[in-house]
Design a protein around this motif. Structure first.
Motif, PDB file in Angstrom:
ATOM      1  N   SER A 135     133.396 130.659  49.980  1.00  0.00           N
ATOM      2  CA  SER A 135     134.311 129.436  50.262  1.00  0.00           C
ATOM      3  C   SER A 135     135.756 129.243  49.341  1.00  0.00           C
ATOM      4  O   SER A 135     136.706 129.195  49.366  1.00  0.00           O
ATOM      5  CB  SER A 135     133.410 129.237  48.966  1.00  0.00           C
ATOM      6  OG  SER A 135     133.882 129.892  48.502  1.00  0.00           O
ATOM      7  N   ARG A 136     136.300 131.094  48.951  1.00  0.00           N
ATOM      8  CA  ARG A 136     137.483 131.464  48.307  1.00  0.00           C
ATOM      9  C   ARG A 136     138.826 130.974  50.285  1.00  0.00           C
ATOM     10  O   ARG A 136     140.184 131.366  50.088  1.00  0.00           O
ATOM     11  CB  ARG A 136     137.921 132.347  48.087  1.00  0.00           C
ATOM     12  CG  ARG A 136     137.362 132.460  46.591  1.00  0.00           C
ATOM     13  CD  ARG A 136     136.946 134.139  46.027  1.00  0.00           C
ATOM     14  NE  ARG A 136     136.103 134.493  46.753  1.00  0.00           N
ATOM     15  CZ  ARG A 136     136.060 136.189  46.203  1.00  0.00           C
ATOM     16  NH1 ARG A 136     136.561 136.199  45.187  1.00  0.00           N
ATOM     17  NH2 ARG A 136     135.076 136.803  46.742  1.00  0.00           N
ATOM     18  N   TYR A 137     137.882 131.405  51.331  1.00  0.00           N
ATOM     19  CA  TYR A 137     138.607 131.342  52.474  1.00  0.00           C
ATOM     20  C   TYR A 137     138.823 130.571  53.745  1.00  0.00           C
ATOM     21  O   TYR A 137     139.735 130.602  54.918  1.00  0.00           O
ATOM     22  CB  TYR A 137     138.666 132.453  53.002  1.00  0.00           C
ATOM     23  CG  TYR A 137     138.292 134.419  51.893  1.00  0.00           C
ATOM     24  CD1 TYR A 137     140.014 134.272  51.572  1.00  0.00           C
ATOM     25  CD2 TYR A 137     137.386 134.938  51.720  1.00  0.00           C
ATOM     26  CE1 TYR A 137     140.299 136.190  51.245  1.00  0.00           C
ATOM     27  CE2 TYR A 137     137.606 136.024  50.760  1.00  0.00           C
ATOM     28  CZ  TYR A 137     138.612 136.321  50.515  1.00  0.00           C
ATOM     29  OH  TYR A 137     138.818 137.311  49.775  1.00  0.00           O
ATOM     30  N   VAL A 138     137.415 129.666  53.592  1.00  0.00           N
ATOM     31  CA  VAL A 138     137.133 129.197  54.717  1.00  0.00           C
ATOM     32  C   VAL A 138     137.791 127.724  54.561  1.00  0.00           C
ATOM     33  O   VAL A 138     138.915 127.275  53.403  1.00  0.00           O
ATOM     34  CB  VAL A 138     135.684 128.394  54.841  1.00  0.00           C
ATOM     35  CG1 VAL A 138     135.333 129.707  54.505  1.00  0.00           C
ATOM     36  CG2 VAL A 138     135.187 127.710  53.403  1.00  0.00           C
ATOM     37  N   ASP A 139     137.909 126.737  55.588  1.00  0.00           N
ATOM     38  CA  ASP A 139     138.203 125.569  55.549  1.00  0.00           C
ATOM     39  C   ASP A 139     138.099 124.412  54.911  1.00  0.00           C
ATOM     40  O   ASP A 139     138.165 123.039  54.862  1.00  0.00           O
ATOM     41  CB  ASP A 139     139.451 126.227  56.984  1.00  0.00           C
ATOM     42  CG  ASP A 139     140.672 126.353  57.787  1.00  0.00           C
ATOM     43  OD1 ASP A 139     141.497 126.304  57.305  1.00  0.00           O
ATOM     44  OD2 ASP A 139     140.233 127.004  59.019  1.00  0.00           O
ATOM     45  N   LYS A 154     136.876 126.041  44.479  1.00  0.00           N
ATOM     46  CA  LYS A 154     137.935 126.605  44.918  1.00  0.00           C
ATOM     47  C   LYS A 154     138.153 126.177  46.657  1.00  0.00           C
ATOM     48  O   LYS A 154     139.286 126.660  47.013  1.00  0.00           O
ATOM     49  CB  LYS A 154     137.483 128.138  44.756  1.00  0.00           C
ATOM     50  CG  LYS A 154     137.823 128.672  43.466  1.00  0.00           C
ATOM     51  CD  LYS A 154     138.028 130.536  43.557  1.00  0.00           C
ATOM     52  CE  LYS A 154     136.923 130.740  41.782  1.00  0.00           C
ATOM     53  NZ  LYS A 154     137.532 132.029  41.880  1.00  0.00           N
ATOM     54  N   CYS A 155     137.471 125.487  46.851  1.00  0.00           N
ATOM     55  CA  CYS A 155     138.090 124.611  48.391  1.00  0.00           C
ATOM     56  C   CYS A 155     138.024 123.540  47.848  1.00  0.00           C
ATOM     57  O   CYS A 155     137.150 122.894  47.177  1.00  0.00           O
ATOM     58  CB  CYS A 155     136.357 125.582  49.219  1.00  0.00           C
ATOM     59  SG  CYS A 155     136.813 124.520  51.152  1.00  0.00           S
ATOM     60  N   ARG A 156     139.240 123.111  48.334  1.00  0.00           N
ATOM     61  CA  ARG A 156     139.445 121.478  49.074  1.00  0.00           C
ATOM     62  C   ARG A 156     138.661 120.525  49.608  1.00  0.00           C
ATOM     63  O   ARG A 156     138.320 119.319  49.288  1.00  0.00           O
ATOM     64  CB  ARG A 156     140.809 121.159  48.971  1.00  0.00           C
ATOM     65  CG  ARG A 156     141.868 121.965  48.073  1.00  0.00           C
ATOM     66  CD  ARG A 156     143.793 121.659  48.237  1.00  0.00           C
ATOM     67  NE  ARG A 156     144.140 122.783  47.491  1.00  0.00           N
ATOM     68  CZ  ARG A 156     145.511 122.397  47.395  1.00  0.00           C
ATOM     69  NH1 ARG A 156     146.171 121.954  48.160  1.00  0.00           N
ATOM     70  NH2 ARG A 156     146.093 123.170  46.402  1.00  0.00           N
ATOM     71  N   ASN A 157     138.088 120.911  50.957  1.00  0.00           N
ATOM     72  CA  ASN A 157     137.331 120.221  51.574  1.00  0.00           C
ATOM     73  C   ASN A 157     135.747 120.473  51.643  1.00  0.00           C
ATOM     74  O   ASN A 157     135.607 120.966  52.110  1.00  0.00           O
ATOM     75  CB  ASN A 157     137.753 120.998  53.143  1.00  0.00           C
ATOM     76  CG  ASN A 157     137.369 119.694  54.432  1.00  0.00           C
ATOM     77  OD1 ASN A 157     136.762 119.331  53.799  1.00  0.00           O
ATOM     78  ND2 ASN A 157     137.752 119.674  55.478  1.00  0.00           N
ATOM     79  N   VAL A 158     135.729 120.114  50.265  1.00  0.00           N
ATOM     80  CA  VAL A 158     134.013 119.899  50.229  1.00  0.00           C
ATOM     81  C   VAL A 158     133.305 119.045  51.133  1.00  0.00           C
ATOM     82  O   VAL A 158     134.013 117.578  50.132  1.00  0.00           O
ATOM     83  CB  VAL A 158     133.623 120.659  48.633  1.00  0.00           C
ATOM     84  CG1 VAL A 158     131.908 120.043  48.292  1.00  0.00           C
ATOM     85  CG2 VAL A 158     134.604 121.538  48.627  1.00  0.00           C
ATOM     86  N   VAL A 159     132.501 118.421  51.788  1.00  0.00           N
ATOM     87  CA  VAL A 159     131.667 117.364  51.727  1.00  0.00           C
ATOM     88  C   VAL A 159     130.208 117.737  51.921  1.00  0.00           C
ATOM     89  O   VAL A 159     129.458 118.171  52.258  1.00  0.00           O
ATOM     90  CB  VAL A 159     132.262 116.915  53.592  1.00  0.00           C
ATOM     91  CG1 VAL A 159     131.558 115.906  53.571  1.00  0.00           C
ATOM     92  CG2 VAL A 159     133.588 116.690  53.897  1.00  0.00           C
ATOM     93  N   TYR A 160     130.079 116.586  50.970  1.00  0.00           N
ATOM     94  CA  TYR A 160     128.614 116.322  51.027  1.00  0.00           C
ATOM     95  C   TYR A 160     128.029 115.616  52.252  1.00  0.00           C
ATOM     96  O   TYR A 160     128.085 115.036  52.615  1.00  0.00           O
ATOM     97  CB  TYR A 160     127.839 114.942  49.483  1.00  0.00           C
ATOM     98  CG  TYR A 160     126.637 114.865  49.453  1.00  0.00           C
ATOM     99  CD1 TYR A 160     125.201 115.345  49.880  1.00  0.00           C
ATOM    100  CD2 TYR A 160     126.368 113.301  48.831  1.00  0.00           C
ATOM    101  CE1 TYR A 160     124.274 115.364  49.730  1.00  0.00           C
ATOM    102  CE2 TYR A 160     124.943 113.295  48.544  1.00  0.00           C
ATOM    103  CZ  TYR A 160     123.973 113.720  49.232  1.00  0.00           C
ATOM    104  OH  TYR A 160     122.853 113.613  48.921  1.00  0.00           O
ATOM    105  N   ALA A 161     127.415 116.686  52.585  1.00  0.00           N
ATOM    106  CA  ALA A 161     126.404 116.191  54.126  1.00  0.00           C
ATOM    107  C   ALA A 161     125.182 116.309  54.696  1.00  0.00           C
ATOM    108  O   ALA A 161     124.565 115.656  55.567  1.00  0.00           O
ATOM    109  CB  ALA A 161     127.612 117.417  55.577  1.00  0.00           C
ATOM    110  N   GLY A 162     124.554 116.728  53.499  1.00  0.00           N
ATOM    111  CA  GLY A 162     123.788 116.642  53.638  1.00  0.00           C
ATOM    112  C   GLY A 162     122.996 117.906  54.649  1.00  0.00           C
ATOM    113  O   GLY A 162     124.156 119.001  55.291  1.00  0.00           O
TER     114      GLY A 162
END
Length: 369
Positions: A135-139, A154-162
């Motif tokens: 999670s520290r490296y991914v987009d 630590k990751c800005r782009n987090v989506v609750y997607a199921g």
């Protein structure tokens, strides 16, 4: 789109990756998929059967206690990163997607070092070690449960997607489900599943509850034992009813599980994330017996998420017996209003559009790059 999928060890990591790959292929016909896994994991058998190109790397997981083996694992990780970079440079993917399991560690990390857009999907409430590291490296990060979001701060782009496995039950056919079991349409039945490999504790409790099922005279029971437990369970059921067990059907596995799930009145079984995604997508009430033999006890956290929403009841395995299993089933199947309320709560948690949400997140990552 050229896509690398990675994740493995268990079906809980593999099937979400395949579901994402299927969504991409349907949205963008002509897409090229490559799956990178290990030959030791289930992915080495499952992925080629789906007609997807497969490449192998060698990697093992970290032990949670201090061990000399962890030093060897670090060396394997570095070699895995090097091997992954070779494969990625050759395939030239537009995006790399990891769905958990230690194999996706070196692959996704290598992609991030090469500047390739990367996304990880977390199936459980409590993230695995590999996804927490990545999670520290991914987009981008896609999560199956809302409760997972704080773990990826630590990751800005987090989506609750199921969970993308929820999408595959959209086309489930209830009539086919009843027909495949030899039941008349709308026959009320409880589906009991011990996971892909079966669960001894659940099998034993089921056999012990058989003398009690007469208290639910209109309810049928379908028990999926897993191959290794089928013979002994089927024999025990046959002996209990002297061969006349018309309301109890014992099977080693079910090929058309989405159809059978769609026809079920109640799901009883483990708290594997992919299975719960399908259950909630269909709006099924559940009685969950989480496996205690999983990393970080994540199945109990998954089960509590459904229980807190009113979609499920839970029996911890240490409290499981024939009496508690039947009591839990009877409390739901014997109360129509409660059964309907749980079904409604389950449906509210379901995300049948999950694969589509993740696809859109992937497209967004590519645009940002």
């Amino acid at each position: 789109m050229r896509v690398v999928l990675t994740g493995g060890g268990t079906g809980g990591h593999i099937y979400p990756a395949l579901a994402i790959g299927r969504e991409i292929s349907e949205r963008e016909p002509g897409s090229s998929l490559l799956y990178i896994g290990t030959s030791r994991g289930l992915e080495g058998r499952i992925v080629p059967e789906q007609g997807i190109a497969f490449e192998n790397i060698t990697i093992t997981g970290f032990r949670r206690s201090l061990s000399l083996e962890n030093v060897k694992t670090v060396m394997r990780f570095l070699k895995g990163v090097s091997r992954s970079k070779e494969l990625l440079r050759k395939f030239k993917p537009d995006v790399v997607i990891g769905t958990g399991g230690y194999v996706c560690g070196p692959v996704v990390y290598a992609a991030s070092r090469l500047g390739i857009p990367t996304l990880i999907h977390e199936q459980n409430v409590l993230p695995g070690l590999t996804n927490k590291f990545l999670s520290r490296y991914v987009d981008g990060v896609a999560v199956s449960f809302k409760e997972s979001e704080p773990h990826f701060s630590k990751c800005r782009n987090v989506v609750y997607a199921g969970n993308p496995c929820a999408t595959r039950v959209l086309k489930a056919d209830r009539r086919s489900g009843f027909s495949s079991l030899g039941f008349a349409p709308d026959t009320p039945f409880v589906l009991i599943v011990g996971g892909s490999g079966g669960a001894r504790a659940l099998n034993e409790a089921f056999v012990r509850m058989l003398p009690l099922i007469g208290k639910l005279p209109d309810v049928h029971f379908v028990f999926v034992t897993g191959e290794r437990f089928y013979r002994e369970t089927e024999s025990a059921v046959s002996a209990a009813f002297q061969g006349n067990s018309s309301r109890v059907k014992v099977l080693p596995y079910i090929a058309g599980m989405p159809d059978v799930l769609a026809a079920s009145s109640l799901y009883v079984g483990r708290a594997g994330a992919s299975f719960l995604a399908e259950v909630t997508s269909l709006g099924l009430p559940s009685l969950i017996v989480p496996s205690p033999n999983v990393t970080n006890n994540h199945q109990e956290a998954n089960a509590r998420s459904l229980m807190n929403a009113g979609a499920a009841d839970m029996i911890l395995e240490r409290n499981l017996s024939g009496e508690t299993l039947f009591g839990g089933i009877a409390a739901i199947m014997g109360d129509w209003k409660r059964q309907q309320a749980m079904a409604s709560a389950s449906r509210s948690l379901g995300m049948p559009e999950s694969a589509s949400i993740i696809y859109n997140q992937i497209v967004g990552l590519q645009r940002k790059k």
